[in-house]
Structure formats: C-alpha cells, structure tokens
Design a protein around this motif. Structure first.
Motif, PDB file in Angstrom:
ATOM      1  N   LYS A  72       0.830  -1.206   0.000  1.00 10.48           N
ATOM      2  CA  LYS A  72       0.000   0.000   0.000  1.00 10.48           C
ATOM      3  C   LYS A  72       0.867   1.260   0.000  1.00 10.48           C
ATOM      4  O   LYS A  72       0.567   2.228  -0.690  1.00 10.48           O
ATOM      5  CB  LYS A  72      -0.943   0.021   1.208  1.00 10.48           C
ATOM      6  CG  LYS A  72      -2.151  -0.836   1.047  1.00 10.48           C
ATOM      7  CD  LYS A  72      -3.092  -0.624   2.217  1.00 10.48           C
ATOM      8  CE  LYS A  72      -4.336  -1.437   2.040  1.00 10.48           C
ATOM      9  NZ  LYS A  72      -5.295  -1.184   3.114  1.00 10.48           N
ATOM     10  N   GLN A  76       1.213   4.173  -2.914  1.00  5.99           N
ATOM     11  CA  GLN A  76       1.116   5.613  -2.634  1.00  5.99           C
ATOM     12  C   GLN A  76       2.310   6.363  -3.209  1.00  5.99           C
ATOM     13  O   GLN A  76       2.159   7.440  -3.773  1.00  5.99           O
ATOM     14  CB  GLN A  76       1.015   5.865  -1.129  1.00  5.99           C
ATOM     15  CG  GLN A  76       0.820   7.331  -0.790  1.00  5.99           C
ATOM     16  CD  GLN A  76      -0.496   7.868  -1.332  1.00  5.99           C
ATOM     17  OE1 GLN A  76      -1.559   7.330  -1.034  1.00  5.99           O
ATOM     18  NE2 GLN A  76      -0.442   8.922  -2.121  1.00  5.99           N
ATOM     19  N   LYS A  97      -7.416   5.914  -6.450  1.00  4.56           N
ATOM     20  CA  LYS A  97      -7.420   5.702  -4.999  1.00  4.56           C
ATOM     21  C   LYS A  97      -8.418   4.607  -4.621  1.00  4.56           C
ATOM     22  O   LYS A  97      -8.117   3.742  -3.799  1.00  4.56           O
ATOM     23  CB  LYS A  97      -7.764   6.998  -4.265  1.00  4.56           C
ATOM     24  CG  LYS A  97      -6.635   7.963  -4.149  1.00  4.56           C
ATOM     25  CD  LYS A  97      -7.065   9.172  -3.342  1.00  4.56           C
ATOM     26  CE  LYS A  97      -5.972  10.211  -3.310  1.00  4.56           C
ATOM     27  NZ  LYS A  97      -6.381  11.403  -2.546  1.00  4.56           N
ATOM     28  N   VAL A  98      -9.597   4.664  -5.211  1.00  3.94           N
ATOM     29  CA  VAL A  98     -10.615   3.643  -4.934  1.00  3.94           C
ATOM     30  C   VAL A  98     -10.098   2.273  -5.361  1.00  3.94           C
ATOM     31  O   VAL A  98     -10.198   1.297  -4.619  1.00  3.94           O
ATOM     32  CB  VAL A  98     -11.949   3.981  -5.647  1.00  3.94           C
ATOM     33  CG1 VAL A  98     -12.922   2.812  -5.571  1.00  3.94           C
ATOM     34  CG2 VAL A  98     -12.564   5.227  -5.041  1.00  3.94           C
ATOM     35  N   ARG A 101      -7.566   0.962  -2.954  1.00  7.95           N
ATOM     36  CA  ARG A 101      -8.193   0.465  -1.720  1.00  7.95           C
ATOM     37  C   ARG A 101      -8.780  -0.931  -1.927  1.00  7.95           C
ATOM     38  O   ARG A 101      -8.681  -1.792  -1.067  1.00  7.95           O
ATOM     39  CB  ARG A 101      -9.282   1.419  -1.255  1.00  7.95           C
ATOM     40  CG  ARG A 101      -8.772   2.437  -0.269  1.00  7.95           C
ATOM     41  CD  ARG A 101      -9.882   3.256   0.333  1.00  7.95           C
ATOM     42  NE  ARG A 101      -9.735   4.575  -0.258  1.00  7.95           N
ATOM     43  CZ  ARG A 101     -10.695   5.266  -0.830  1.00  7.95           C
ATOM     44  NH1 ARG A 101     -11.920   4.795  -0.872  1.00  7.95           N
ATOM     45  NH2 ARG A 101     -10.475   6.428  -1.371  1.00  7.95           N
ATOM     46  N   GLY A 104      -5.915  -3.303  -2.127  1.00 10.18           N
ATOM     47  CA  GLY A 104      -5.088  -3.312  -0.920  1.00 10.18           C
ATOM     48  C   GLY A 104      -5.500  -4.324   0.051  1.00 10.18           C
ATOM     49  O   GLY A 104      -4.883  -4.980   0.754  1.00 10.18           O
TER      50      GLY A 104
END
Length: 104
Positions: A72, A76, A97-98, A101, A104
């Motif tokens: 993760k 980033q 980003k979604v 997630r 992740g």
C-alpha cells in the motif's frame, strides 16, 4: 533475473526512470543508482507494466522485498509520482485511490 522472466523492455525502463527523475521514488531518499521494482510481485502477474513498476534505490528495493515497506505504501509512492508529473486529472486520481483500496 530468472530464466523464464523476460527483461523489462528498454522503452518501459526509460519511462519509469524518467517518471522518477532517475532517482529513488521514495521522497525522503531520492538516491541513485536505482533499480526497477514490481509493486505486485512478478510471480503473481507475470508481466511488466508501467503501473506496476517503480524506481527504487537498492536499499529501499531490498526493504520492500523484505516487507519492511508494504505494498500500500509503494502504491502511494507511485501515485505521488503521478501527481508530481501531472499524469492524471483529479477525477482519475480519485478513481485510482478507490482501485488501490479495493486491491489493498
């Protein structure tokens, strides 16, 4: 490099290195020389893609491989490079980003 794993194409290597300014993608590091690392291991995806490669100095590459730095965090760092380089719009970054997630 493993015999069954093809080399990363030269043009893709160049793109990854330019993205990071030929330095380590970890913002507090920025050392040279760098190596290319797969964010999701090669053994799982069996391909070289821009979105899954990142430039790291040997120290951070080793730390990432040892799980001292999690996936993760590496995603980033990759996203930070995309923002710095203006590669994506705000909406595209939100979608990424979604997606990060979910993975992740």
């Amino acid at each position: 490099m493993a015999q069954d794993r093809p080399d990363i194409p030269t043009a893709l290597k160049r793109t990854i290195l330019v993205e990071a300014g030929h330095r380590c993608a970890i913002p507090t590091c920025r050392q040279t020389p760098v190596e290319l690392a797969h964010i999701t291991p090669w053994s799982k995806i069996k391909e070289h893609t821009f979105d899954n490669l990142i430039a790291l100095c040997p120290t951070y590459h080793t730390r990432f491989d040892r799980d001292d730095i999690d996936r993760k965090s590496m995603l980033q760092y990759k996203q930070n490079l995309e923002v710095l380089n203006g590669r994506y719009t705000d909406v595209e970054r939100q979608v990424l980003k979604v997606y990060a997630r979910i993975l992740g």
